[in-house]
Design a protein around this motif. Sequence first.
Motif, PDB file in Angstrom:
ATOM      1  N   THR A   1       0.338 -12.278  22.002  1.00  0.00           N
ATOM      2  CA  THR A   1       1.443 -11.545  21.389  1.00  0.00           C
ATOM      3  C   THR A   1       0.921 -10.380  20.565  1.00  0.00           C
ATOM      4  OG1 THR A   1       1.385 -12.981  19.439  1.00  0.00           O
ATOM      5  CG2 THR A   1       2.905 -13.597  21.218  1.00  0.00           C
ATOM      6  N   PHE A   2       1.799  -9.398  20.369  1.00  0.00           N
ATOM      7  CA  PHE A   2       1.518  -8.271  19.487  1.00  0.00           C
ATOM      8  C   PHE A   2       2.403  -8.377  18.247  1.00  0.00           C
ATOM      9  CE2 PHE A   2       0.067  -6.127  23.416  1.00  0.00           C
ATOM     10  CZ  PHE A   2      -1.165  -5.664  22.969  1.00  0.00           C
ATOM     11  N   THR A   3       1.812  -8.152  17.096  1.00  0.00           N
ATOM     12  CA  THR A   3       2.587  -7.885  15.891  1.00  0.00           C
ATOM     13  C   THR A   3       2.386  -6.422  15.542  1.00  0.00           C
ATOM     14  OG1 THR A   3       0.762  -8.505  14.430  1.00  0.00           O
ATOM     15  CG2 THR A   3       2.324 -10.236  15.036  1.00  0.00           C
ATOM     16  N   GLY A   4       3.220  -5.911  14.646  1.00  0.00           N
ATOM     17  CA  GLY A   4       3.040  -4.511  14.299  1.00  0.00           C
ATOM     18  C   GLY A   4       3.964  -4.060  13.191  1.00  0.00           C
ATOM     19  N   MET A   5       3.606  -2.912  12.636  1.00  0.00           N
ATOM     20  CA  MET A   5       4.437  -2.284  11.614  1.00  0.00           C
ATOM     21  C   MET A   5       4.250  -0.774  11.682  1.00  0.00           C
ATOM     22  SD  MET A   5       4.914  -3.062   7.560  1.00  0.00           S
ATOM     23  CE  MET A   5       6.061  -4.387   7.963  1.00  0.00           C
ATOM     24  N   VAL A   6       5.352  -0.063  11.432  1.00  0.00           N
ATOM     25  CA  VAL A   6       5.337   1.395  11.294  1.00  0.00           C
ATOM     26  C   VAL A   6       6.031   1.721   9.981  1.00  0.00           C
ATOM     27  CG1 VAL A   6       6.052   3.611  12.270  1.00  0.00           C
ATOM     28  CG2 VAL A   6       5.439   1.706  13.802  1.00  0.00           C
ATOM     29  N   GLN A   7       5.408   2.601   9.197  1.00  0.00           N
ATOM     30  CA  GLN A   7       5.999   3.017   7.935  1.00  0.00           C
ATOM     31  C   GLN A   7       5.985   4.534   7.813  1.00  0.00           C
ATOM     32  OE1 GLN A   7       3.346   0.193   5.466  1.00  0.00           O
ATOM     33  NE2 GLN A   7       5.122   0.538   4.140  1.00  0.00           N
ATOM     34  N   ASP A   8       6.944   5.041   7.067  1.00  0.00           N
ATOM     35  CA  ASP A   8       6.886   6.437   6.647  1.00  0.00           C
ATOM     36  C   ASP A   8       5.810   6.536   5.574  1.00  0.00           C
ATOM     37  OD1 ASP A   8       7.950   9.215   6.352  1.00  0.00           O
ATOM     38  OD2 ASP A   8       8.352   8.468   4.331  1.00  0.00           O
ATOM     39  N   ALA A   9       4.854   7.443   5.765  1.00  0.00           N
ATOM     40  CA  ALA A   9       3.683   7.477   4.881  1.00  0.00           C
ATOM     41  C   ALA A   9       4.051   7.815   3.442  1.00  0.00           C
ATOM     42  CB  ALA A   9       2.659   8.474   5.413  1.00  0.00           C
ATOM     43  N   LEU A  10       4.962   8.743   3.236  1.00  0.00           N
ATOM     44  CA  LEU A  10       5.244   9.214   1.883  1.00  0.00           C
ATOM     45  C   LEU A  10       6.085   8.231   1.085  1.00  0.00           C
ATOM     46  CD1 LEU A  10       5.895  13.028   2.479  1.00  0.00           C
ATOM     47  CD2 LEU A  10       3.806  11.909   1.712  1.00  0.00           C
ATOM     48  N   THR A  11       7.048   7.589   1.734  1.00  0.00           N
ATOM     49  CA  THR A  11       7.972   6.713   1.004  1.00  0.00           C
ATOM     50  C   THR A  11       7.663   5.237   1.170  1.00  0.00           C
ATOM     51  OG1 THR A  11       9.526   6.554   2.860  1.00  0.00           O
ATOM     52  CG2 THR A  11       9.775   8.429   1.353  1.00  0.00           C
ATOM     53  N   GLY A  12       6.918   4.880   2.213  1.00  0.00           N
ATOM     54  CA  GLY A  12       6.673   3.478   2.493  1.00  0.00           C
ATOM     55  C   GLY A  12       7.809   2.801   3.229  1.00  0.00           C
ATOM     56  N   GLN A  13       8.842   3.556   3.567  1.00  0.00           N
ATOM     57  CA  GLN A  13       9.991   2.974   4.270  1.00  0.00           C
ATOM     58  C   GLN A  13       9.542   2.363   5.590  1.00  0.00           C
ATOM     59  OE1 GLN A  13      13.232   5.737   4.752  1.00  0.00           O
ATOM     60  NE2 GLN A  13      14.195   4.537   6.389  1.00  0.00           N
ATOM     61  N   VAL A  14       9.939   1.122   5.844  1.00  0.00           N
ATOM     62  CA  VAL A  14       9.560   0.415   7.069  1.00  0.00           C
ATOM     63  C   VAL A  14      10.466   0.866   8.211  1.00  0.00           C
ATOM     64  CG1 VAL A  14       9.382  -1.831   8.198  1.00  0.00           C
ATOM     65  CG2 VAL A  14       8.682  -1.570   5.804  1.00  0.00           C
ATOM     66  N   LEU A  15       9.827   1.316   9.308  1.00  0.00           N
ATOM     67  CA  LEU A  15      10.555   1.819  10.463  1.00  0.00           C
ATOM     68  C   LEU A  15      10.451   0.898  11.668  1.00  0.00           C
ATOM     69  CD1 LEU A  15       9.410   5.551  10.142  1.00  0.00           C
ATOM     70  CD2 LEU A  15      11.482   4.489   9.213  1.00  0.00           C
ATOM     71  N   PHE A  16       9.486  -0.009  11.628  1.00  0.00           N
ATOM     72  CA  PHE A  16       9.327  -1.010  12.685  1.00  0.00           C
ATOM     73  C   PHE A  16       8.578  -2.180  12.079  1.00  0.00           C
ATOM     74  CE2 PHE A  16       6.456  -2.936  15.856  1.00  0.00           C
ATOM     75  CZ  PHE A  16       7.384  -3.402  16.782  1.00  0.00           C
ATOM     76  N   ASP A  17       9.047  -3.387  12.366  1.00  0.00           N
ATOM     77  CA  ASP A  17       8.405  -4.578  11.811  1.00  0.00           C
ATOM     78  C   ASP A  17       8.548  -5.735  12.786  1.00  0.00           C
ATOM     79  OD1 ASP A  17       7.387  -6.682  10.387  1.00  0.00           O
ATOM     80  OD2 ASP A  17       8.727  -6.487   8.674  1.00  0.00           O
TER      81      ASP A  17
ATOM     82  N   GLY B   1       7.717  16.543  12.208  1.00  0.00           N
ATOM     83  CA  GLY B   1       6.794  16.874  11.132  1.00  0.00           C
ATOM     84  C   GLY B   1       6.676  15.797  10.074  1.00  0.00           C
ATOM     85  N   ARG B   2       7.070  14.568  10.412  1.00  0.00           N
ATOM     86  CA  ARG B   2       6.994  13.474   9.450  1.00  0.00           C
ATOM     87  C   ARG B   2       5.743  12.649   9.710  1.00  0.00           C
ATOM     88  NH1 ARG B   2       9.895  13.263   4.668  1.00  0.00           N
ATOM     89  NH2 ARG B   2       9.384  11.243   3.729  1.00  0.00           N
ATOM     90  N   LEU B   3       4.988  12.359   8.649  1.00  0.00           N
ATOM     91  CA  LEU B   3       3.761  11.571   8.769  1.00  0.00           C
ATOM     92  C   LEU B   3       4.114  10.093   8.816  1.00  0.00           C
ATOM     93  CD1 LEU B   3       0.665  11.325   8.736  1.00  0.00           C
ATOM     94  CD2 LEU B   3       0.783  11.335   6.231  1.00  0.00           C
ATOM     95  N   LEU B   4       3.716   9.429   9.905  1.00  0.00           N
ATOM     96  CA  LEU B   4       3.959   8.000  10.089  1.00  0.00           C
ATOM     97  C   LEU B   4       2.626   7.266  10.146  1.00  0.00           C
ATOM     98  CD1 LEU B   4       6.660   8.168  12.936  1.00  0.00           C
ATOM     99  CD2 LEU B   4       7.014   8.306  10.457  1.00  0.00           C
ATOM    100  N   VAL B   5       2.578   6.070   9.567  1.00  0.00           N
ATOM    101  CA  VAL B   5       1.398   5.219   9.667  1.00  0.00           C
ATOM    102  C   VAL B   5       1.804   3.962  10.434  1.00  0.00           C
ATOM    103  CG1 VAL B   5       0.367   6.100   7.552  1.00  0.00           C
ATOM    104  CG2 VAL B   5       1.843   4.089   7.441  1.00  0.00           C
ATOM    105  N   PHE B   6       0.838   3.396  11.157  1.00  0.00           N
ATOM    106  CA  PHE B   6       1.181   2.258  12.019  1.00  0.00           C
ATOM    107  C   PHE B   6      -0.002   1.312  12.142  1.00  0.00           C
ATOM    108  CE2 PHE B   6      -0.627   5.543  14.740  1.00  0.00           C
ATOM    109  CZ  PHE B   6      -1.544   4.837  15.500  1.00  0.00           C
TER     110      PHE B   6
END
Length: 502
Positions: A111-127, A466-471
């Motif tokens: 299985t895969f787990t994962g998370m994506v967040q907006d870098a500046l705010t920390g808002q979770v976009l995928f969990d 132009g939004r920085l995302l971390v994953f």
Amino acid sequence: MTKTTGTDPLPDRLRRAVATGQAGLHRTWQHAVLTALLVVLLIPAALLVAPGFIGPEPPAPAPPVPAWQQAPASLSGGQGLSDLDPSAVVPSRESVTAQVEAVLKADGGGTFTGMVQDALTGQVLFDRGGAEGRVPASNLKLLTAVAALRSLGPNHRFRTQVAAGPAAGQVVLAGGGDVLLGAGESADGQVMGHAGLATLAARTIEALLASGVTGELKVLLDDSLFSGPPLNPAWQEGDVAAGEVAPLFPLAMNSARFNAAVTAGPRPQDAAMAAAEEFAFRLRTAGAAAGLTVAAGVERSPGAAQAGGDADRTVLAEVESATVAEQVNLMLQASDNYLAETLGRMAAVAAGGPGSNDGATATVRAQLNEAGIPADAMTLIDVCGLAMGNQVSARQFTEVVRAITSGPDPALREALDGFPVAGLTGTLDTRYGDGSTEAGAGLVRAKTGTLNTVLALSGYVVDADGRLLVFSFIGNGLTPGAAGNRTALDRAATALAGCGCR
């Protein structure tokens, strides 16, 4: 004398010249007519053929592509982030989740787990199980990078020293944490081989001659800076035999490789002694012209290493490594296990702890906590990610990447160049080449992780708005060798790169 008659007023020679000229004029006129005819015929033919050479008229220019979406034609010296517009649109969680869910699928078991967040705010976009502890493989090196930069500082350099020995004619080679030593002259513009043993030997001979030393020299080795077992018992014997890692020492050549250009296969099992023997050879060569000889063989010295310091030890010569920041970036780009373990131990020594595996894991956890990244729930067995007992969540990795890309500590920004660039550098250089992932080439920047049943990818990307995302995406229990698993990771990151997910 030739006689001329009235019917032939021109001398023979002149007559022949005139006749020749008339014939030439006649031919010239014929050629001119033919040439003109050919030109008339060729003009329309040329108009028909020319488009095949010059191509059709160029199409209308396409709309400009945002700078952050342009794949680079070449790599710059630094690949850090330029200033981003904080007002750029944050993608919606529903849209990001839909795009990632569609491609992040295991090929076979696991299985895969994962998370994506907006870098500046920390808002979770995928969990998807983002808080679940997982075996992270080499993604763990991101944690070690943070600890090394915080504990040692990005501009710190490791010193390899030669000191006068306890007896006359003895010199002590003391390891100070540089495992990227080169055999030859110091190469200032490089990370590997920045400090060279030939340079250190030449400086040592100069110092000995200046102090009036003559006769035979004996080389001793002090590698006591590290403590505890040189091999982590959690590492599998097969990984050690294959050269994934080797016994740890505070000095080595080529990151404990026989040859800097050969980055696979068995490693020297006593990298410190191999470096000391090379130094003795270089010392012998440098001393020959000065009448100094070097005894065969190198022995280990019981003395304290330079980090603890022997106050009575007289330093004769030293060379300095590349900066910690440069070494961190090399570690991340090449996913170098030996260098990661060394940096972890050196971070522990700088923090006042032991230069051991336990000291390294404790220091990594402590530095993460101090940086505001909760680490108490982590299980750290090593600091390179080779041990299967490590447990780190995708959420913890996205927080680490956030700290590096946009957190308050500017020292961590020095790790940005270490993230491999999709399709171009490091451990991502041969990926992102097929139709389903090529849109992420040059845009996705991420640390890879690979073990037999583990694949991971953690990094950052600037999306189409132009939004920085971390994953962070981590697969555990995967079917060994199933090609679709790596592709699934790359497709998920590519989806983020192209996301205008409003």
